[in-house]
Design an enzyme around this catalytic site. Structure first.
Site, mmCIF file in Angstrom:
data_model
loop_
_atom_site.group_PDB
_atom_site.id
_atom_site.type_symbol
_atom_site.label_atom_id
_atom_site.label_comp_id
_atom_site.label_asym_id
_atom_site.label_seq_id
_atom_site.Cartn_x
_atom_site.Cartn_y
_atom_site.Cartn_z
ATOM 1 N N GLN A 76 35.704 -28.367 40.458
ATOM 2 C CA GLN A 76 34.884 -27.818 40.685
ATOM 3 C C GLN A 76 35.121 -26.115 40.693
ATOM 4 O O GLN A 76 35.791 -25.783 40.519
ATOM 5 C CB GLN A 76 34.198 -28.156 42.069
ATOM 6 C CG GLN A 76 33.464 -27.635 43.045
ATOM 7 C CD GLN A 76 32.059 -28.222 42.670
ATOM 8 O OE1 GLN A 76 32.343 -29.373 41.897
ATOM 9 N NE2 GLN A 76 31.495 -26.964 42.834
ATOM 10 N N LYS A 88 27.953 -35.094 44.980
ATOM 11 C CA LYS A 88 28.586 -35.755 43.554
ATOM 12 C C LYS A 88 29.116 -37.218 44.208
ATOM 13 O O LYS A 88 28.742 -38.624 43.714
ATOM 14 C CB LYS A 88 29.309 -35.651 42.829
ATOM 15 C CG LYS A 88 28.820 -34.381 41.932
ATOM 16 C CD LYS A 88 30.011 -33.467 41.719
ATOM 17 C CE LYS A 88 28.494 -31.166 41.630
ATOM 18 N NZ LYS A 88 30.791 -30.304 40.783
ATOM 19 N N ASP A 138 32.452 -32.412 32.548
ATOM 20 C CA ASP A 138 31.263 -30.985 32.704
ATOM 21 C C ASP A 138 31.217 -30.613 31.224
ATOM 22 O O ASP A 138 29.975 -29.488 31.723
ATOM 23 C CB ASP A 138 32.532 -30.022 33.366
ATOM 24 C CG ASP A 138 31.592 -29.929 34.770
ATOM 25 O OD1 ASP A 138 30.902 -30.023 34.827
ATOM 26 O OD2 ASP A 138 33.089 -29.111 35.723
HETATM 27 N N1 GUN Z 1 29.650 -25.544 40.124
HETATM 28 C C1 GUN Z 1 28.472 -25.788 40.419
HETATM 29 N N2 GUN Z 1 28.561 -26.367 39.232
HETATM 30 C C2 GUN Z 1 28.926 -26.405 38.971
HETATM 31 C C3 GUN Z 1 29.157 -27.412 37.470
HETATM 32 O O1 GUN Z 1 28.606 -28.019 37.066
HETATM 33 N N3 GUN Z 1 30.525 -27.609 37.232
HETATM 34 C C4 GUN Z 1 32.034 -27.172 38.233
HETATM 35 N N4 GUN Z 1 32.473 -28.147 37.228
HETATM 36 N N5 GUN Z 1 31.244 -26.973 38.848
HETATM 37 C C5 GUN Z 1 30.190 -26.708 39.243
#
Ligand code: GUN
Length: 286
Positions: free
Chosen positions: A98, A54, A123
């Site tokens: 996360q 990311k 998100d």
């Molecule tokens: N863990 C795996 N995929 C995601 C996501 O799209 N967002 C978040 N916050 N955690 C994740």
């Protein structure tokens, strides 16, 4: 028959180009650089990889990216204090905590997500944004399902009037995926671990979305000839390789179109996160 392979790379590149252009236009008009902060608690190996990917993608596209790392032992209060600070910080337009959180914090996950300013919830996991989606207001939409739908649309695959079967009922993928398909006039069935004769349900699908979290769960006998198969799973096999929820080798001979793993919808998830961050920044400066 051999299915059309839907390459996430190709679609993600197109979305990223749009994001780059929008970020550039925002900067020119307002002097604002969109900013994303990811909060990472603990040392989960997969999460480290996601977060680094990311971060790299943001920097590529002119989005400011910060990572706040907290130790595995961080308390709920420490995490909430970090979130409160980011909510107040005008340079931060997107906040992402996360998941999964370390075991000790898992019971407070909803409380943590609720603490994020809904305007910065890139998100789309805050109950306010989940509720908006449920009433047909696609404000900040969870990135993985948003990417799946965007891919169907960009590939010119019709959703309207189709029977979509979503396997998985998570708040992150299954439920929002069903809402997005319903809003585009699909007839939607959600299946899960307690569904009776799941294979028979899956075989009815014109569009089959697998978000189960089990490698090779969807086999060729569960897929209707010509169906569009979207594989959301990312599973690590004992040999270290990545595999989706769909048995790609078999299913590609039955499906009309299919997403591979790796190289499928995962790439779109990141692209949609960047798009959400720019959208949050645009809304913040209005
Ligand atoms: N863990 C795996 N995929 C995601 C996501 O799209 N967002 C978040 N916050 N955690 C994740």
């Amino acid at each position: 028959m051999s299915a059309r392979i839907l390459s996430g790379k190709e679609f993600a590149l197109q979305i990223k180009e749009e994001v780059r252009r929008d970020a550039g236009a925002l900067l020119e008009k307002t002097g604002v650089v969109p900013g994303l902060t990811v909060v990472l608690v603990g040392e989960d190996a997969a999460s480290q990889v996601y977060v680094n990917n990311k971060h790299k993608a943001c920097l590529e596209l002119g989005i400011r990216s910060d990572i706040v790392r907290l130790p595995e032992t961080a308390s709920k209060e420490e995490l909430l204090t970090v979130i409160a600070g980011l909510n107040q910080d005008r340079a931060v337009h997107g906040i992402l905590v996360q998941l999964p959180l370390p075991k000790a914090l898992r019971t407070v996950e909803q409380e943590v997500l609720l603490a994020i300013d809904p305007a910065k919830d890139v998100d789309g996991f805050h109950p306010l944004n989940a509720g908006r989606l449920a009433v047909g207001d696609e404000h900040l939409v969870p990135c993985t399902p948003a990417g799946c739908v965007k891919m169907l649309e960009m590939a010119g695959l019709e959703i309207k009037g189709k029977h979509a079967v979503v396997i998985g009922r998570s708040n992150i993928v299954g439920k929002p995926m069903a809402q997005l398909l319903l809003a585009r006039d699909a007839t939607v069935t959600i299946c899960h671990s307690r569904t009776k004769d799941l294979a028979a349900m899956a075989r009815q699908a014109d569009i089959l979305v697998a978000a189960v979290g089990k490698a090779h769960f969807v086999t060729a006998d569960m897929v209707k000839e010509g169906a569009v198969v979207i594989d959301v799973g990312i599973n690590r096999l004992p040999n270290g390789k990545l595999a989706g929820d769909v048995d790609f080798e078999q299913v590609q001979h039955v499906a009309g179109a299919i997403t591979p793993v790796p190289g499928g919808v995962g790439l779109l998830t990141i692209a949609m996160l960047l798009a959400n961050t720019v959208k949050a920044a645009q809304l913040a400066v209005r």
